[in-house]
Design an enzyme around this catalytic site. Structure first.
Site, short mmCIF file in Angstrom:
data_model
loop_
_atom_site.label_atom_id
_atom_site.label_comp_id
_atom_site.label_asym_id
_atom_site.label_seq_id
_atom_site.Cartn_x
_atom_site.Cartn_y
_atom_site.Cartn_z
N ASP A 62 1.03 -1.00 -0.26
CA ASP A 62 0.31 0.29 -0.03
C ASP A 62 0.62 1.36 -0.41
O ASP A 62 0.61 2.18 0.05
CB ASP A 62 -0.98 0.00 1.07
CG ASP A 62 -0.13 0.07 2.00
OD1 ASP A 62 0.85 0.17 2.45
OD2 ASP A 62 -0.80 -0.13 3.40
N HIS B 45 24.32 4.33 -20.79
CA HIS B 45 23.31 4.44 -19.53
C HIS B 45 23.64 3.87 -18.08
O HIS B 45 22.70 3.49 -17.44
CB HIS B 45 21.93 4.20 -20.04
CG HIS B 45 21.54 5.20 -21.54
ND1 HIS B 45 20.65 5.34 -21.70
CD2 HIS B 45 21.80 7.01 -21.12
CE1 HIS B 45 20.04 5.96 -22.34
NE2 HIS B 45 21.05 7.07 -22.52
N ASP C 239 26.99 11.84 -14.37
CA ASP C 239 26.23 12.81 -15.13
C ASP C 239 24.90 12.88 -13.97
O ASP C 239 24.13 11.73 -13.64
CB ASP C 239 25.50 11.31 -16.70
CG ASP C 239 24.31 12.47 -17.19
OD1 ASP C 239 23.70 13.34 -16.41
OD2 ASP C 239 24.75 12.41 -18.32
N ASP D 242 20.70 19.18 -16.10
CA ASP D 242 21.21 17.57 -16.37
C ASP D 242 22.49 17.91 -16.78
O ASP D 242 23.02 18.62 -18.00
CB ASP D 242 20.34 17.41 -17.78
CG ASP D 242 21.03 16.34 -17.96
OD1 ASP D 242 21.91 15.43 -17.94
OD2 ASP D 242 20.43 15.86 -19.54
N HIS E 41 26.68 9.22 -29.85
CA HIS E 41 24.80 9.43 -29.18
C HIS E 41 24.43 11.34 -30.06
O HIS E 41 26.38 11.01 -30.71
CB HIS E 41 25.22 9.47 -27.81
CG HIS E 41 25.69 9.76 -27.26
ND1 HIS E 41 26.06 11.44 -26.26
CD2 HIS E 41 27.06 9.40 -26.75
CE1 HIS E 41 26.86 11.67 -26.33
NE2 HIS E 41 27.92 10.50 -26.18
N HIS F 131 19.76 17.72 -26.46
CA HIS F 131 18.29 17.15 -26.40
C HIS F 131 17.94 18.62 -25.73
O HIS F 131 18.42 19.85 -24.95
CB HIS F 131 18.32 16.24 -25.54
CG HIS F 131 18.76 16.05 -24.08
ND1 HIS F 131 18.31 16.84 -23.15
CD2 HIS F 131 19.60 15.63 -23.83
CE1 HIS F 131 19.00 16.25 -21.35
NE2 HIS F 131 19.86 15.40 -22.46
N HIS G 146 14.80 15.22 -20.90
CA HIS G 146 14.94 14.94 -22.36
C HIS G 146 12.99 15.76 -22.51
O HIS G 146 12.11 14.92 -22.63
CB HIS G 146 14.84 13.66 -23.08
CG HIS G 146 15.57 13.06 -22.23
ND1 HIS G 146 16.09 11.48 -22.79
CD2 HIS G 146 16.48 13.58 -22.78
CE1 HIS G 146 17.51 11.34 -22.45
NE2 HIS G 146 17.86 12.73 -22.44
N GLU H 136 27.05 17.71 -24.94
CA GLU H 136 26.98 17.10 -24.44
C GLU H 136 27.90 16.11 -25.50
O GLU H 136 27.50 15.12 -25.12
CB GLU H 136 26.16 15.54 -23.63
CG GLU H 136 24.91 15.82 -23.87
CD GLU H 136 23.96 14.89 -23.74
OE1 GLU H 136 24.66 13.44 -22.65
OE2 GLU H 136 23.20 14.93 -23.72
N TYR I 96 34.34 7.18 -25.79
CA TYR I 96 34.03 6.37 -25.57
C TYR I 96 34.77 5.21 -26.14
O TYR I 96 34.93 4.79 -27.11
CB TYR I 96 32.80 5.67 -25.10
CG TYR I 96 31.47 7.15 -25.03
CD1 TYR I 96 31.09 7.45 -23.60
CD2 TYR I 96 31.11 7.27 -25.96
CE1 TYR I 96 30.51 8.08 -22.96
CE2 TYR I 96 29.63 8.86 -25.44
CZ TYR I 96 30.22 9.18 -24.55
OH TYR I 96 29.41 9.83 -23.86
N ARG J 229 32.52 12.24 -21.09
CA ARG J 229 31.62 13.06 -21.01
C ARG J 229 31.50 14.58 -20.03
O ARG J 229 31.47 14.55 -19.29
CB ARG J 229 30.47 12.61 -20.77
CG ARG J 229 28.92 13.11 -22.12
CD ARG J 229 27.69 12.13 -22.23
NE ARG J 229 26.68 11.78 -21.31
CZ ARG J 229 27.51 10.40 -20.32
NH1 ARG J 229 27.81 10.18 -21.25
NH2 ARG J 229 26.58 9.77 -19.34
N GLU K 98 28.88 17.71 -20.50
CA GLU K 98 27.18 18.22 -20.66
C GLU K 98 27.32 19.32 -19.49
O GLU K 98 27.02 20.19 -18.62
CB GLU K 98 26.61 17.16 -19.85
CG GLU K 98 24.94 17.93 -20.67
CD GLU K 98 24.04 16.33 -19.79
OE1 GLU K 98 23.12 16.22 -20.03
OE2 GLU K 98 24.31 15.69 -19.93
#
Length: 448
Positions: free
Chosen positions: A38, A244, A261, A272, A355, A359, A366, A393, A397, A414, A416
């Protein structure tokens, strides 16, 4: 009506102007979601609903009726009734009357009356705007409303003849941030930037990724941020090459980098930020070479943020710098590619940079809004406009592979930042997070 409530009322008025005269729009907030037993997950409102209402309670819906002839436009809130017993357990509820007064609605009703009231509001309305196809439950509810109105056809009452997708209109509105929104985003970025600095000071070999995450979360909440904007990524060593990664359970080792990140949400708006730093406080020569390349790529991408230029220019500027650097550092074969343009045409850079360079950013990390405008022909990337918010960003890698210099293996970097497009270029909101090699190394020499 307070200044905050006036801001939401102005947004509702702008939406009503875009609607067909006499049409009705309906938008519900997010439901509470059971975690187990609950117990619910921490509640977070629907962004679209909050954008138009400023109302954060669950079990709420907003109905807008556009002006028609001499009949003025109306905004009507449906929310939970006052319930002193439940307020003992769950906290304060505005109730319809207090919500109407405080948030500037023209009317308010209990949420349990929504179905009955929609039958009245949709009678003879020419069109209905809602989140078309957003959920099967909502589509079924809309269908029941329309059937109830059609059942009155013998009395001369008609149901809406057309249905419109409401969220597409709101996406375009949300894409351009006003001064109040920018101030909230700047605050979220400032808090997150301070959290990154705290995490840098704390990092040492032997500490676990989750310990660094705890420093971030502490700093977010200590400065009033209500939530992380997303699950933080704290990726040390080889984990930094997983885009990710968020298990955050590995022990940091001397000589490695850690990629973090992490952003927070402040009063409904997200930050971000990504920074990458050495576990032991000093970049090695290979780490520094790759880091300086990514930073140079970010500088190029930021320089491409100019009103009128296509959004895609930001990514293309970063790719150009990264690809040239990959050739210079031996990550890509100079004997195979005569120039960076040749390597870009072959998409060779995607082995190490797979990538996009950013964004939209706003209420959602996002954020909403299309990146393309198909009416623009051969270059459909939409032009940047003052008031748009985005992240920048670039990264690199390097996984172990044949032909890749071993000194770069398992390095992931990275960088960003959060950016607002201005009339003359852009404004970086996240400058409080140290970014240059010298800044990071100097900060990490400080004790926690």
């Amino acid at each position: 009506m307070t200044g905050g409530a006036l801001r939401y009322a102005e947004r509702r008025a702008r939406l009503l102007e875009r609607m067909q005269p006499g049409a009705v729009a309906v938008l519900a907030t997010a439901p509470e979601i059971v975690r187990n037993g609950d117990s619910e997950y921490p509640y977070r409102h629907d962004s679209y609903f909050y954008y138009l209402s400023g109302f954060a309670e669950p079990e709420s819906a907003l109905v807008l009726v556009a002006a028609s002839g001499e009949t003025p436009a109306r905004s009507v809130l449906f929310c939970r009734e006052k319930n002193p017993e439940r307020e003992i357990w769950d906290g304060y509820r505005h109730g319809p009357e207090a919500a109407r007064t405080e948030f500037g609605f023209d009317g308010a009703h209990p949420i349990d009356d929504l179905d009955a009231q929609m039958g009245k509001l949709l009678a003879n309305a020419p069109a209905l705007y809602y989140a078309l196809g957003h959920s099967a439950a909502l589509d079924a509810q809309v269908s029941s409303w329309l059937q109830a109105v059609r059942a009155q056809g013998r009395s001369g009452i008609t149901a809406p003849a057309t249905l419109h997708h409401l969220l597409g209109i709101l996406d375009e509105m949300r894409l351009l941030k006003d001064e109040g929104e920018i101030a909230l985003m700047a605050r979220a970025a400032s808090i997150a930037g301070g959290a990154h600095a705290r995490a840098m000071r704390f990092t040492r070999a032997g500490r676990f990724e989750y310990e660094i995450e705890a420093e971030l979360l502490h700093e977010f909440r200590r400065h009033g941020a209500q939530f992380p904007a997303y699950t933080p990524i704290v990726a040390s060593g080889v984990n930094a090459c997983v885009l990710h990664y968020n298990q955050n359970n590995r022990q940091c080792r001397e000589g490695e980098l850690v990629l973090v990140d992490a952003g927070c949400e402040f009063d409904g708006y997200a930050s971000d930020i990504t920074r990458t730093w050495p576990v032991d406080g000093r970049f090695s020569a290979p780490q520094k070479a790759l880091y300086e390349l990514v930073l140079q790529a970010q500088h190029a991408a930021l320089a491409a943020i100019v009103p009128g230029r296509p959004y895609s220019d930001v990514h293309e500027a970063a790719v150009q710098v990264l690809t040239a650097g990959m050739l210079d550092l031996g990550l890509l074969d100079k004997a195979k590619y005569g120039s960076a343009d040749d390597a870009i045409a072959d998409k060779a850079y995607q082995q190490f940079y797979m990538h996009g360079t950013g964004h939209w950013l706003g209420m959602d990390v996002h954020d909403v809004g299309p990146y393309r405008d198909v009416t623009l022909g051969t270059r459909p990337s939409r032009p940047l406009l003052a008031g748009m918010a985005l992240t920048v960003e670039p990264g690199i890698y390097v996984r172990p592979a044949e032909g890749v210099p071993e000194q770069f293996w398992n390095i992931g970097i990275r960088i960003e930042d959060d950016v607002i497009v201005t009339d003359g270029g852009c404004r970086v909101l996240s400058g409080s997070a140290p970014k240059t090699v010298a800044e990071i190394e100097a900060l990490m020499r400080e004790h926690p």
